[in-house]
Design a protein around this motif. Structure first.
Motif, mmCIF file in Angstrom:
data_model
loop_
_atom_site.group_PDB
_atom_site.id
_atom_site.type_symbol
_atom_site.label_atom_id
_atom_site.label_comp_id
_atom_site.label_asym_id
_atom_site.label_seq_id
_atom_site.Cartn_x
_atom_site.Cartn_y
_atom_site.Cartn_z
ATOM 1 N N TRP A 59 0.715 -1.335 0.047
ATOM 2 C CA TRP A 59 0.026 0.568 0.027
ATOM 3 C C TRP A 59 0.646 1.773 -0.063
ATOM 4 O O TRP A 59 0.035 2.214 0.012
ATOM 5 C CB TRP A 59 -0.979 0.335 0.935
ATOM 6 N N SER A 60 2.130 1.304 0.240
ATOM 7 C CA SER A 60 2.738 2.721 0.435
ATOM 8 C C SER A 60 4.286 2.449 -0.599
ATOM 9 O O SER A 60 5.200 3.259 -0.275
ATOM 10 C CB SER A 60 3.412 2.435 1.800
ATOM 11 N N LYS A 63 3.634 7.701 7.284
ATOM 12 C CA LYS A 63 3.120 6.939 6.043
ATOM 13 C C LYS A 63 2.491 7.135 5.253
ATOM 14 O O LYS A 63 1.255 6.908 5.568
ATOM 15 C CB LYS A 63 4.211 5.889 6.414
ATOM 16 N N PRO A 64 2.733 7.318 4.279
ATOM 17 C CA PRO A 64 1.515 7.700 2.626
ATOM 18 C C PRO A 64 1.522 6.269 2.968
ATOM 19 O O PRO A 64 1.825 5.328 2.605
ATOM 20 C CB PRO A 64 2.165 7.552 1.694
ATOM 21 N N PHE A 65 0.006 5.796 2.435
ATOM 22 C CA PHE A 65 -0.869 4.740 2.140
ATOM 23 C C PHE A 65 -1.887 4.745 0.568
ATOM 24 O O PHE A 65 -2.236 6.362 1.235
ATOM 25 C CB PHE A 65 -1.498 4.141 2.780
ATOM 26 N N TRP A 72 -5.540 8.474 -1.050
ATOM 27 C CA TRP A 72 -4.261 8.344 -0.374
ATOM 28 C C TRP A 72 -4.606 9.134 1.002
ATOM 29 O O TRP A 72 -5.274 9.635 0.882
ATOM 30 C CB TRP A 72 -3.437 9.518 -1.459
#
Length: 136
Positions: free
Chosen positions: A45-46, A91-93, A85
């Motif tokens: 996912w990231s 942390k980006p997902f 997003w």
């Protein structure tokens, strides 16, 4: 091109690659696992490296970089889109979906099981952040 439904919670990247390669989820998962990619890994996912590796293993090419989404009209004919997003603990997902333009029609293939239809045309509801061009 047809949607492929993800079988694990974080299997959207595998399902998106399967749809682009026109193979089953099981086949894409088998190839992914062979390359050390597992749906249980939340990094799907990231991080884009996993889908890039899987696309290559499936005989497809991914653009070298993530490009900012500007409009639906400016997308290439096939692209991986990052929607939903958000940041978790800095942390980006995101959720992977596939944009397709064919025969003067555009649609998004969304692998999420809970959807009434996995072929989406509700462009106003999706909020892509960026995309990766896919060819091959």
């Amino acid at each position: 091109m047809n949607p492929v439904i993800q079988e694990e919670v974080s299997g959207c990247g595998i399902a998106a690659c399967a749809a682009l390669a026109r193979v089953s989820y099981a086949e894409a998962r088998r190839i992914a696992n062979k390359h050390g990619i597992y749906a249980e890994d939340r990094a799907l996912w990231s991080d884009t490296a996993y889908v890039r590796t899987l696309l290559s293993a499936l005989g497809l090419s991914a653009g070298k970089s993530e490009l900012p989404f500007k409009s639906w009209d400016t997308l290439p004919d096939r692209a991986l889109l990052a929607i939903k997003w958000h940041l978790e603990g800095g942390k980006p997902f995101w959720h992977w979906v596939v944009f397709v333009r064919q025969d003067d029609r555009s649609f998004v293939l969304d692998s999420r099981k809970a959807l009434k239809s996995n072929i989406r045309r509700d462009f106003g509801r999706m909020k892509p952040r960026w995309y990766i061009d896919v060819s091959g």
